[in-house]
Scaffold this motif. Sequence first.
Motif, short mmCIF file in Angstrom:
data_model
loop_
_atom_site.label_atom_id
_atom_site.label_comp_id
_atom_site.label_asym_id
_atom_site.label_seq_id
_atom_site.Cartn_x
_atom_site.Cartn_y
_atom_site.Cartn_z
N GLY A 194 0.67 -1.11 0.13
CA GLY A 194 0.03 0.04 0.00
C GLY A 194 0.93 1.22 -0.02
O GLY A 194 0.60 2.38 -0.78
N TYR A 195 1.82 1.24 0.61
CA TYR A 195 2.83 2.38 1.02
C TYR A 195 3.30 2.88 -0.34
O TYR A 195 3.23 4.10 -0.77
CB TYR A 195 3.92 1.87 1.81
N VAL A 196 3.91 1.83 -1.23
CA VAL A 196 4.70 2.38 -2.39
C VAL A 196 3.74 3.20 -3.42
O VAL A 196 3.80 3.89 -4.09
CB VAL A 196 5.28 1.03 -3.27
N ILE A 197 2.36 2.59 -3.29
CA ILE A 197 1.26 3.37 -4.43
C ILE A 197 0.93 4.73 -3.86
O ILE A 197 1.31 5.78 -4.74
CB ILE A 197 0.07 2.41 -4.30
N SER A 198 0.55 4.80 -2.57
CA SER A 198 0.31 6.26 -2.12
C SER A 198 1.69 7.24 -1.96
O SER A 198 1.49 8.36 -2.49
CB SER A 198 -0.49 6.40 -0.89
N HIS A 199 2.75 6.52 -1.63
CA HIS A 199 3.73 7.46 -1.28
C HIS A 199 4.43 7.82 -2.72
O HIS A 199 4.82 8.93 -2.90
CB HIS A 199 4.83 6.87 -0.47
N PHE A 200 4.75 6.95 -3.63
CA PHE A 200 5.26 7.34 -5.05
C PHE A 200 4.23 8.33 -5.84
O PHE A 200 4.85 8.95 -6.23
CB PHE A 200 5.44 6.00 -5.76
#
Length: 134
Positions: free
Chosen positions: A52-58
Amino acid sequence: MAVLWTQDYAVGVDLIDRQHQELFRRFNSLIEACKERKGREQVAGLLDFLGGYVISHFQEEESLMAAHQYPGAAAHSSEHRDFAGQLRELRSHLDVEGASFNLLIETNESVLRWLIQHIRKTDTALGAFLQTRR
Ligand SMILES: [Fe+2]
């Protein structure tokens, strides 16, 4: 060994730095778990979080780059895609083999490399560019 977030990793955008600090915390808690020989129990949780992190953070970083017409955007985003690909691979190893010792080592290495190469160099370069735009 734990990796502490210091000013060397600061991008200078609050939201981004907070998200990076969270990633450091997650990584360090996996390292702690490894010391207690509980790493294999936690690796799935870290991979779930990272998915989940990579989607929103990127997306946050990439929209900042677009908004400021950052010249390094293409190369930076391609590092994001590479890391997202590594995570997908780790995830599929987990699904096939379960939380093996190998998976734990590969996950550790992959995230550590991300912290000290991407955040420390690529993200701080973006931060330096953004400073000149203020
Ligand atoms: Fe980035």
